[in-house]
Design an enzyme around this catalytic site. Structure first.
Site, PDB file in Angstrom:
ATOM      1  N   SER A 178      73.742 -10.455 -18.549  1.00 60.63           N
ATOM      2  CA  SER A 178      72.325 -10.811 -18.590  1.00 60.63           C
ATOM      3  C   SER A 178      71.963 -11.787 -19.700  1.00 60.63           C
ATOM      4  O   SER A 178      71.030 -12.567 -19.547  1.00 60.63           O
ATOM      5  CB  SER A 178      71.487  -9.546 -18.715  1.00 60.63           C
ATOM      6  OG  SER A 178      71.849  -8.819 -19.873  1.00 60.63           O
ATOM      7  N   HIS A 189      71.474  -7.812 -12.336  1.00 63.16           N
ATOM      8  CA  HIS A 189      70.970  -9.192 -12.376  1.00 63.16           C
ATOM      9  C   HIS A 189      71.475 -10.021 -11.191  1.00 63.16           C
ATOM     10  O   HIS A 189      71.541 -11.241 -11.286  1.00 63.16           O
ATOM     11  CB  HIS A 189      71.342  -9.868 -13.699  1.00 63.16           C
ATOM     12  CG  HIS A 189      70.421  -9.503 -14.809  1.00 63.16           C
ATOM     13  ND1 HIS A 189      69.173 -10.067 -14.970  1.00 63.16           N
ATOM     14  CD2 HIS A 189      70.546  -8.594 -15.799  1.00 63.16           C
ATOM     15  CE1 HIS A 189      68.575  -9.544 -16.027  1.00 63.16           C
ATOM     16  NE2 HIS A 189      69.391  -8.648 -16.537  1.00 63.16           N
ATOM     17  N   LYS A 204      64.146  -5.132 -11.001  1.00 63.17           N
ATOM     18  CA  LYS A 204      64.303  -6.580 -11.182  1.00 63.17           C
ATOM     19  C   LYS A 204      63.984  -7.285  -9.860  1.00 63.17           C
ATOM     20  O   LYS A 204      62.832  -7.300  -9.454  1.00 63.17           O
ATOM     21  CB  LYS A 204      65.691  -6.892 -11.746  1.00 63.17           C
ATOM     22  CG  LYS A 204      65.797  -6.413 -13.206  1.00 63.17           C
ATOM     23  CD  LYS A 204      67.112  -6.648 -13.868  1.00 63.17           C
ATOM     24  CE  LYS A 204      67.016  -6.240 -15.343  1.00 63.17           C
ATOM     25  NZ  LYS A 204      68.125  -5.395 -15.788  1.00 63.17           N
TER      26      LYS A 204
HETATM   27  C1  LIG Z   1      68.267  -4.218 -16.661  1.00 66.40           C
HETATM   28  C2  LIG Z   1      69.636  -3.697 -16.673  1.00 66.40           C
HETATM   29  C3  LIG Z   1      69.893  -2.326 -16.698  1.00 66.40           C
HETATM   30  C4  LIG Z   1      68.789  -1.316 -16.839  1.00 66.40           C
HETATM   31  O1  LIG Z   1      68.048  -1.233 -15.654  1.00 66.40           O
HETATM   32  P1  LIG Z   1      66.687  -0.386 -15.672  1.00 66.40           P
HETATM   33  O2  LIG Z   1      66.499   0.006 -14.261  1.00 66.40           O
HETATM   34  O3  LIG Z   1      65.635  -1.299 -16.203  1.00 66.40           O
HETATM   35  O4  LIG Z   1      66.920   0.775 -16.581  1.00 66.40           O
HETATM   36  C5  LIG Z   1      71.205  -1.889 -16.623  1.00 66.40           C
HETATM   37  N1  LIG Z   1      72.222  -2.767 -16.552  1.00 66.40           N
HETATM   38  C6  LIG Z   1      72.017  -4.098 -16.549  1.00 66.40           C
HETATM   39  C7  LIG Z   1      73.172  -5.032 -16.467  1.00 66.40           C
HETATM   40  C8  LIG Z   1      70.717  -4.600 -16.631  1.00 66.40           C
HETATM   41  O5  LIG Z   1      70.520  -5.910 -16.651  1.00 66.40           O
END
Ligand SMILES: *Cc1c(COP(=O)(O)O)cnc(C)c1O
Length: 400
Positions: free
Chosen positions: A188, A216, A247
């Site tokens: 990310s 992502h 996301k």
């Molecule tokens: C955003 C993200 C998470 C966490 O996801 P949430 O649902 O917001 O807790 C976990 N792993 C990665 C790679 C992320 O980018």
């Protein structure tokens, strides 16, 4: 006693501030989108938003809002229960089956967040005689989840396949029963895509399982947005997928693990964040089902997203900014020093562009940056406006 602790905490906070590492939150007064309003002293200000994980632009989609409202009316506001007591509605199973079908797995299990999915996935599946081999840049939630598991831990430098092979050999020499390689699908902070063909090839050769956290990627990368396994052509060679509903897939909240039936069945019995935490709110579940339906069909949005990514990259490069190379909608603008990243974020804010500076501890010291993220909710005019604002701000701060 507590007063002394608070004195100590004040000192820590002062130090964070002095190091230029203090994070301040801005208050948004509109729905999440490509153009948003933020609360300001003289009244709300409209800005172009380059820092949401809203890749497909679904966060304010009218059909998803309508589905969430229907879910609210038909299933109520909350469940007031964990899943196994009285917190499973038909809606939760429908969402799990929708995720599983979308990703081509037997089944899926929901968590309150992907942070919880990653926190809870390792400990039930692996024991002290097993091994987890983890990429050094994996998400914090994977690092925490691995810590909570008794399996032996091995780490390889981000994307270094020779090191991964060495770690697999070491795990074998340590007499490991089962080996699990775990990686983010897209890293990310850098926007790099994991080398899944090489990882899966090594996994086959050394008889290891593969887990990919595709937070992502799912929704916007690969065929129909099925993520990095389809993007890189490894398909079902990935054994365990984790992801988020927070996301691309509508952006509300919730996480999941998708895998074969025995893995999901055991997680339902043993994963601690599943057993000891409340069920997803019905409105979120209903809206997320609709979001996945839309995402699967959203080639138009994926095309817009890719066009924005190309246009912004080319414009920023032409302006003279140092970018990390890549193909994902994550485009990091490297500034190296935390203070400069913060000054740049402020200068962009004044010019109507909303970005976030990233610095230690989110990225290593000396690698501070502004991480921009493209979205299908942005217009071509927004992209050009943002490039012009970056150019003007960059010149005023002597960066370009
Ligand atoms: C955003 C993200 C998470 C966490 O996801 P949430 O649902 O917001 O807790 C976990 N792993 C990665 C790679 C992320 O980018």
């Amino acid at each position: 006693m507590s007063l002394k602790l608070e004195d100590h905490i004040r000192q820590v906070l002062t130090q964070i501030e002095a190091d230029g590492l203090y994070k301040r939150e801005r208050n948004i007064t509109s729905p999440q989108s490509g153009s948003i309003t933020i609360a300001a002293a003289g009244g709300d200000r409209r800005v172009v938003n380059l820092c949401a994980n809203n890749y497909l632009g679904l966060a304010d989609h009218p059909d998803i809002i309508a589905a969430a409202k229907q879910g609210l009316d038909a299933f109520g506001f909350g469940m007031a229960s964990v899943r196994f007591i009285c917190g499973t509605q038909t809606l939760h199973r429908e969402l799990e089956q929708t995720i599983a079908r979308y990703l081509g797995k037997d089944d899926a299990i929901l968590f309150a967040a992907c942070f919880d999915a990653n926190g809870g996935v390792f400990e039930p599946l692996l024991e002290a005689e097993d091994a987890i081999i983890s990429d050094s840049l994996n998400h914090a939630s994977i690092i925490d989840g691995v810590r909570l598991c008794k399996a032996k831990r091995f780490r390889f430098t981000n994307g270094d396949m020779n090191e991964l092979e060495d770690r697999l050999k070491e795990a074998d020499q340590a007499g490991s029963r089962f080996k699990l390689i775990v990686t983010d699908g897209v890293f990310s902070m850098d926007g790099y895509i994991a080398n899944l063909p090489a990882i899966c090839e090594l996994a086959e050769r050394y008889n290891a399982l593969v887990m990919v956290d595709d937070c992502h990627a799912t929704g916007h990368l690969g065929e129909a947005g099925r993520g990095t396994p389809t993007l890189t052509g490894v398909g079902q060679k990935v054994d365990i997928l984790t992801g988020t509903l927070g996301k691309s897939l509508g952006g509300a909240m919730g996480g999941y693990v998708a895998a074969s039936q025995p893995i999901i069945d055991l997680l339902r019995q043993r994963a601690r964040p599943y057993l000891f935490s409340n069920s997803l709110a019905p409105a979120v579940a209903a809206g997320s089902i609709k979001a996945i339906e839309i995402a699967e069909q959203a080639d138009d949005r994926r095309t817009t997203l890719a066009a924005h990514t190309k246009r912004f990259r080319e414009g920023m490069q032409a302006a003279g900014f140092e970018l990390l190379q890549g193909e994902t909608p994550i485009i990091p603008v490297m500034l190296h020093e935390a203070r400069l990243a913060q000054d740049m974020a402020r200068a962009l804010d004044e010019r109507g562009v909303f970005v976030a500076g990233f610095f230690f501890p989110v990225v290593p010291k000396g690698k501070a940056r502004i991480r921009t993220q493209m979205s299908a909710a942005l217009t071509t005019q927004d992209i050009d406006f943002a490039i012009a604002a970056f150019t003007d701000a960059g010149k005023s701060l002597g960066i370009i």
